[in-house]
Design an enzyme around this catalytic site. Structure first.
Site, PDB file in Angstrom:
ATOM      1  N   SER A 113      70.245   7.756  44.888  1.00 15.83           N
ATOM      2  CA  SER A 113      68.808   7.554  45.055  1.00 15.83           C
ATOM      3  C   SER A 113      68.109   8.815  45.566  1.00 15.83           C
ATOM      4  O   SER A 113      68.162   9.861  44.934  1.00 15.83           O
ATOM      5  CB  SER A 113      68.580   6.352  45.976  1.00 15.83           C
ATOM      6  OG  SER A 113      67.249   5.953  45.991  1.00 15.83           O
ATOM      7  N   ASP A 260      63.941   4.352  41.206  1.00 11.87           N
ATOM      8  CA  ASP A 260      63.646   2.965  41.535  1.00 11.87           C
ATOM      9  C   ASP A 260      62.481   2.878  42.516  1.00 11.87           C
ATOM     10  O   ASP A 260      62.127   1.784  42.963  1.00 11.87           O
ATOM     11  CB  ASP A 260      64.874   2.223  42.057  1.00 11.87           C
ATOM     12  CG  ASP A 260      65.410   2.771  43.377  1.00 11.87           C
ATOM     13  OD1 ASP A 260      64.921   3.825  43.837  1.00 11.87           O
ATOM     14  OD2 ASP A 260      66.340   2.152  43.936  1.00 11.87           O
TER      15      ASP A 260
END
Length: 462
Positions: A113, A260
């Site tokens: 991430s 995301d």
């Protein structure tokens, strides 16, 4: 022995905390639990594979370590008798979407991430592209440790029973078509800067905005395996601000490494955080009659100004533990349409099963285009109260909720702040530290109280 799974999969320094051997073993365990652990349904119409074996979708972000970890994951799944669709470098929400769209039994995403390049991680998705509940993660982890300790040997298919591996290069186009297809209106006339963080959305996010009609200026979209999140993306907005101002853009959006999440910058260069984005989208969905039960789900880290803004508009806010997985669980439980985090994880449940930064940016831009109002005016529906966050490292975070002296200090701070302030102490899910968050109408007061509480955390939990 600590739990391998954190708030968002298994994460660590690649080739140190997260090794190829671990990736292979976890994938075998996940294959047994998610693909073979219960009676399988037949694949949905349109599935890429339609045979006797279960199927997994595997994607990654462009980190250099993702190459060897992907090889380990694919090997583990195939050795467990699972067919693999290798979709390459794609955002986490794209892998989740394709897992559902292809009727696959599970999905795997390799990414850390927003973390720096040396880190990497493994995220598993169940059928339909949904994140795993804690109890399923525990089953995978237990099975992994049983094998590591020698208590259990893997069931190993041979011959025609081993999984087959197929490269599927059309996944990006399938995902982009989905994103553009769910937008309520086009973006014609808007100029948008996209900062892809040299990450997984470097191709798909600019392409989606372009197909939706926007004029797109792209930065941070030249991944080389080493530069992901390096001075760019949602954790470093200076470059996005500069580009928006230089090009006179209507807005800019920034993703993290696996895309995301999404943060934004308005035409003046001011940051628009996840709480403000949720406010804008909530009002838009309600106007369209799509904000079910006039409710938004967010975490306890949301700014108090967000709650006050929704209350003024007659919208209820439900708050969960930190982590978009907990937001999603509450959304599914109550049938809510919108939820997310201040960090920019936004879930639009009618169109995605997880936080989707590209979808969030598109919907935010669509609201600007539909209303004809600048993003600064739309985001102004919420006024952020000063929020100070202090990380206290090297403490016993397990006692944060039970230490009496610390609890008394929190009670006194809450009394001092009154109804216009808030205190939150939270143990980090991935690091040995406690986060002290204080909100107040006055920033100096928030900082003073936060630093005082941080000192108490050090002295009582050190």
């Amino acid at each position: 022995m600590g739990r391998l799974f954190g708030t968002d999969g298994v994460r660590g320094v690649a080739n140190e905390g997260l090794t190829a051997e671990m990736a292979l073993g976890l994938s075998v365990a996940a294959g047994h639990v998610l693909a073979w652990g219960s009676p399988r349904r037949s694949h949905e119409e349109g599935a890429v594979h339609d045979g006797a074996r279960p199927t997994a979708v595997v994607g990654r972000d462009p980190r250099a370590s993702g190459e060897f970890l992907e090889a380990a994951v694919v090997a583990g799944l195939a050795s467990a008798g699972v067919d693999v669709l290798r979709v390459g470098v794609l955002p986490t929400p794209a892998v989740a979407h394709l897992t559902g769209a292809f009727g696959a039994d599970l999905g795997v995403m390799l990414s850390a991430s927003h973390n720096p390049m040396p880190d990497n991680g493994i995220k598993f998705f169940a059928r339909g592209g949904h994140k795993l509940p804690d109890e399923v993660e525990d089953r995978i982890e237990d099975l992994y440790w049983q094998h590591e300790s020698g208590e259990r040997q893997w069931d190993r298919p041979v011959g025609a029973g081993v999984g087959r591996v197929t490269d599927h290069g059309e996944g990006a186009d399938t995902y982009v078509a989905h994103l553009v297809g769910v937008l309520p209106n086009r973006l014609d006339g808007l100029t948008v800067v996209v900062d892809a963080a040299h990450g997984a959305a470097s191709r798909v996010s600019p392409e989606a905005f372009t197909r939706a009609g926007a004029e797109v200026i792209t930065i941070g979209a030249e991944p080389d395996g080493l530069n992901i999140n390096d001075g760019c993306g949602s954790t470093h907005l200076a470059g996005l601000r500069a580009a928006v101002l230089e090009h006179g853009a209507d807005l800019g959006v920034a993703h993290d490494g696996d895309a995301d999440r999404c943060l934004a910058v308005d035409a003046t260069g001011a940051e628009v955080d996840g709480d403000q984005i949720l406010t804008v989208l909530a009002l838009g969905l309600r106007a369209a009659g799509q904000l079910r039960r006039d409710t938004v789900v967010a975490t306890v880290m949301s700014n108090l100004g967000f709650k006050l803004a929704l209350e003024r508009e007659g919208i209820e806010l439900l708050q969960t533990s930190v982590g978009d997985r907990y937001v999603l669980e509450e959304m599914k439980r109550g049938g809510y349409a919108l939820g997310g985090e201040q960090s920019g994880h936004v879930i639009v449940l009618d169109h995605a099963t997880t936080g989707d930064g590209t979808l969030t940016g598109l919907m935010l831009a669509a609201r600007v285009a539909a209303t004809g109002k600048p993003l600064a005016e739309l985001a102004g529906a919420m006024r952020r109260l000063p929020q100070v966050l202090v990380n206290v490292p090297d403490v016993d975070k397990s006692r944060v909720s039970t230490q009496a002296e610390l609890a008394a200090a929190v009670t006194e701070a809450e009394r001092e702040l009154g109804e216009t302030g808030r205190v939150l102490l939270r143990s980090s899910g991935t690091e040995p530290l406690v986060r002290v968050m204080v909100e107040a109408a006055d920033e100096e007061q928030a900082r003073t109280v936060a630093e005082r509480l941080a000192d108490v955390v050090k002295s009582t939990l050190g």
